[in-house]
Design a protein around this motif. Sequence first.
Motif, PDB file in Angstrom:
ATOM      1  N   LEU A 136      -4.259  -0.163  -3.333  1.00 28.46           N
ATOM      2  CA  LEU A 136      -3.185  -0.118  -4.349  1.00 28.46           C
ATOM      3  C   LEU A 136      -2.176   0.976  -3.766  1.00 28.46           C
ATOM      4  CD1 LEU A 136      -2.219  -1.452  -7.065  1.00 28.46           C
ATOM      5  CD2 LEU A 136      -3.189   0.838  -7.974  1.00 28.46           C
ATOM      6  N   LEU A 137      -2.934   2.206  -3.508  1.00 23.01           N
ATOM      7  CA  LEU A 137      -2.222   3.243  -3.117  1.00 23.01           C
ATOM      8  C   LEU A 137      -1.406   2.881  -1.827  1.00 23.01           C
ATOM      9  CD1 LEU A 137      -2.123   6.325  -3.523  1.00 23.01           C
ATOM     10  CD2 LEU A 137      -4.024   6.523  -2.234  1.00 23.01           C
ATOM     11  N   ALA A 138      -2.184   2.426  -0.746  1.00 22.55           N
ATOM     12  CA  ALA A 138      -1.346   1.900   0.415  1.00 22.55           C
ATOM     13  C   ALA A 138      -0.094   1.046   0.314  1.00 22.55           C
ATOM     14  CB  ALA A 138      -2.177   1.349   1.338  1.00 22.55           C
ATOM     15  N   ARG A 180       4.940  -3.581   5.639  1.00 17.11           N
ATOM     16  CA  ARG A 180       3.528  -4.112   6.194  1.00 17.11           C
ATOM     17  C   ARG A 180       3.235  -3.139   7.165  1.00 17.11           C
ATOM     18  NH1 ARG A 180      -0.702  -6.599   6.423  1.00 17.11           N
ATOM     19  NH2 ARG A 180       0.122  -7.994   4.897  1.00 17.11           N
ATOM     20  N   ILE A 181       4.265  -2.367   7.898  1.00 13.98           N
ATOM     21  CA  ILE A 181       3.775  -1.490   9.073  1.00 13.98           C
ATOM     22  C   ILE A 181       2.932  -0.266   8.374  1.00 13.98           C
ATOM     23  CG2 ILE A 181       4.666   0.100  10.909  1.00 13.98           C
ATOM     24  CD1 ILE A 181       7.027  -1.865  11.052  1.00 13.98           C
ATOM     25  N   LEU A 182       3.661   0.149   7.299  1.00 12.48           N
ATOM     26  CA  LEU A 182       3.320   1.362   6.770  1.00 12.48           C
ATOM     27  C   LEU A 182       1.891   1.007   6.074  1.00 12.48           C
ATOM     28  CD1 LEU A 182       6.442   2.875   5.164  1.00 12.48           C
ATOM     29  CD2 LEU A 182       5.413   3.837   7.029  1.00 12.48           C
ATOM     30  N   TYR A 183       1.778   0.054   5.511  1.00  7.72           N
ATOM     31  CA  TYR A 183       0.656  -0.348   4.647  1.00  7.72           C
ATOM     32  C   TYR A 183      -0.495  -0.267   5.550  1.00  7.72           C
ATOM     33  CZ  TYR A 183      -2.588  -3.653   2.350  1.00  7.72           C
ATOM     34  OH  TYR A 183      -3.623  -4.036   1.837  1.00  7.72           O
ATOM     35  N   SER A 239       4.506  -9.371   4.033  1.00 12.95           N
ATOM     36  CA  SER A 239       4.508  -8.109   3.548  1.00 12.95           C
ATOM     37  C   SER A 239       3.253  -7.761   2.822  1.00 12.95           C
ATOM     38  CB  SER A 239       5.566  -7.865   2.683  1.00 12.95           C
ATOM     39  OG  SER A 239       5.474  -8.421   1.448  1.00 12.95           O
ATOM     40  N   PRO A 240       3.002  -6.457   2.384  1.00 13.91           N
ATOM     41  CA  PRO A 240       1.678  -6.262   1.751  1.00 13.91           C
ATOM     42  C   PRO A 240       1.655  -7.009   0.417  1.00 13.91           C
ATOM     43  CG  PRO A 240       2.708  -4.081   2.272  1.00 13.91           C
ATOM     44  CD  PRO A 240       3.691  -5.339   2.738  1.00 13.91           C
ATOM     45  N   SER A 281       7.454   2.637  -1.483  1.00  8.70           N
ATOM     46  CA  SER A 281       8.242   3.963  -1.820  1.00  8.70           C
ATOM     47  C   SER A 281       8.706   4.388  -0.358  1.00  8.70           C
ATOM     48  CB  SER A 281       7.392   5.121  -2.581  1.00  8.70           C
ATOM     49  OG  SER A 281       6.637   4.651  -3.530  1.00  8.70           O
ATOM     50  N   LEU A 282       8.007   4.484   0.704  1.00  9.08           N
ATOM     51  CA  LEU A 282       8.381   5.116   2.090  1.00  9.08           C
ATOM     52  C   LEU A 282       9.178   4.373   2.680  1.00  9.08           C
ATOM     53  CD1 LEU A 282       5.381   7.287   2.388  1.00  9.08           C
ATOM     54  CD2 LEU A 282       7.450   8.121   1.519  1.00  9.08           C
ATOM     55  N   SER A 283       8.948   3.003   2.583  1.00  7.29           N
ATOM     56  CA  SER A 283       9.770   2.148   3.608  1.00  7.29           C
ATOM     57  C   SER A 283      11.198   2.181   3.391  1.00  7.29           C
ATOM     58  CB  SER A 283       9.120   0.494   3.146  1.00  7.29           C
ATOM     59  OG  SER A 283       9.588   0.325   1.971  1.00  7.29           O
TER      60      SER A 283
END
Length: 616
Positions: A558-560, A461-464, A596-597, A566-568
């Motif tokens: 979608l990219l986000a 969620r944070i990264l998104y 979450s996203p 991947s990065l979480s």
Amino acid sequence: MSDIIQLLPDHVANQIAAGEVVQRPASVVKELLENSIDAGALEIKLILKEAGKTLVQVIDDGKGMSVTDARLSFERHATSKIRSAEDLFKLNTKGFRGEALASIAAIAHVELKTKQENDELGTCIVIEGSEVKSQNVVVTPKGTSVSVKNLFFNIPARRNFLKSNTVELRHVTDEFHRVALAHPNIAFSMFHNGGEQFSLPATNYRQRVVNIFGTKTNEKLVPVEEATEVLTVSGFVGKPEFSKKTKSEQFFFVNNRFVKSPYLNHAINAAFEGLLKDGYHPTYFLNLTVDPQTIDINIHPTKTEIKFDDEHTLYAILRSSVKHSLGQFNIAPVLDFDSDANLDTPYNYKNKSGKTPTITVDSSFNPFASSGAAPQKQNYNRQLKTQAHWESLYVGLESKSNDALNNFDEVTFESEAKTESIFKSSEVSPEKTTYQLRQKYIVSTIKSGMLIIDQNRAHQRILYENLLKQLTSKEATTQQLLFPLNISFSTSDIAIIKQLQSDLEFAGFQFSDVKDESVIITGVPVGVPESEVTIVLEQLISDVENDVPDQNFSASDLLAKSMAKSLSIKTGQSLNADEQEHILNSLFACKEPSVSPTNKTTFITLGVDDIEKKFM
Ligand code: ADP
Ligand code: MG
């Protein structure tokens, strides 16, 4: 009362049948390609406009049709392929229902041109919505050309139901791949909106796979050959280290027909057991040949499902032949007492960045010291050191708004006021307010009780949100790479990258070149470690492939989502106190902290009331 049952008029019956046979342009592509193969064509050309929505045309050099057959081919249950019910058990053609042309002609504008080898002239028939508009004599080469225009022109609901051109073209391409893979001895080409997408010369199976999936594929393939009384297996499996996150390179053909079989797929997975990283799928292109009497392909209208008489035996043969191949080509670790174990084992870890397992011993820990707090402090200092690395994930993504925390009124954090500890100690500092449970949850206390956060979902969620902000405000910062990365992809993957290229660039990626089968990356978004770039892109491609986004999907969204995934931080990663706190604070600084996203719950709270109830 008078009788009320009537036979449906043909055009209505055809439209109903069309609902089963034709779901989208790809279904038309499949039916027409299969008809050409059944007609013995050696060269087949597929021409599309707007992903097949406005035109699907298939031109072949097959045996063509006589004038009468040309006309009859559009009648329902008109087929040249079976004459009696028994024929159903020894099928060697793709079609047999005699439904396809009738169904397609019911819901589109169709033009058929066909000529048999020894005839001087051919036949041209135009049909629109089951109605024959014209039938003429034409000059046309040997073979058949069917063009299907304006699919679903008379069923707006179905037409509106079609997805974006990108999505429909992907379905068409999948279908084209399946047919082309099943028939390497036939030359195929595919054109879309005037551009050539594939040109596949007649060749052997291996070369066909390579022509479709890229030259790089060649080195991935391990041959599988096995001939038994009940089943012949031939084809290739991919070496484990080339396994993919998607199932896009999994193909079973039974008697040259693409089929889906979760059961047989399981057999392959079983053969690969222990060789694949979590979440990766084996690649395979396998042709099974069985006696047509022992299968039933009639159980599904679009005929990708299949029933075998003796599934168990097939399973066992398939599994062992794949296992055997992997072993023979030294892919699977074999029992070999002479070889150096170090050379064998890490095969499937080849592409994984090395991670040395560590055992940390707190040398300063003295169980007899009077204060139990000392070691804890030590521990904390050590964790601070690792923090630098960890925070790199956040550089550029850092959210400014801790003050948003104050706006968040559902969850109020417990005040700083310390409650006297029963284990009184002067040295406990800084105070630990969060705990990690099973390397999966972050547990903290709030005024009303307890807060439990799912670390992976929360971090997504944070990264998104941060990524989305970057993407939409186009303020992403790029980190230049010292050495450009050259990453290989299949041609269809490249198509997806091209489609998303501008969004990827907004996100901070820099491409110096996007070729047919590889990309050269010179810059990546700040915060994306170089070692993760391939994974990020693969995940993205897999998401685009699997989510089948509809017309109004937003590429940046979608990219986000995909990058966030991947990065979480994953489950199983242990987090130090700072990391835990960081997640907690950043989560509640998000606009939508509770999910979450992908809309999964990120945290739950357990009220004091609930807890108290448990003690009653
Ligand atoms: P099926 O393939 O199940 O027989 P179709 O409706 O697809 O039913 O086709 C009906 C008939 O039209 C076929 O049986 C075949 O005889 C003829 N036909 C269709 N397409 C072609 C083609 N490209 N070349 C020659 N004959 C064809
Ligand atoms: Mg057919």
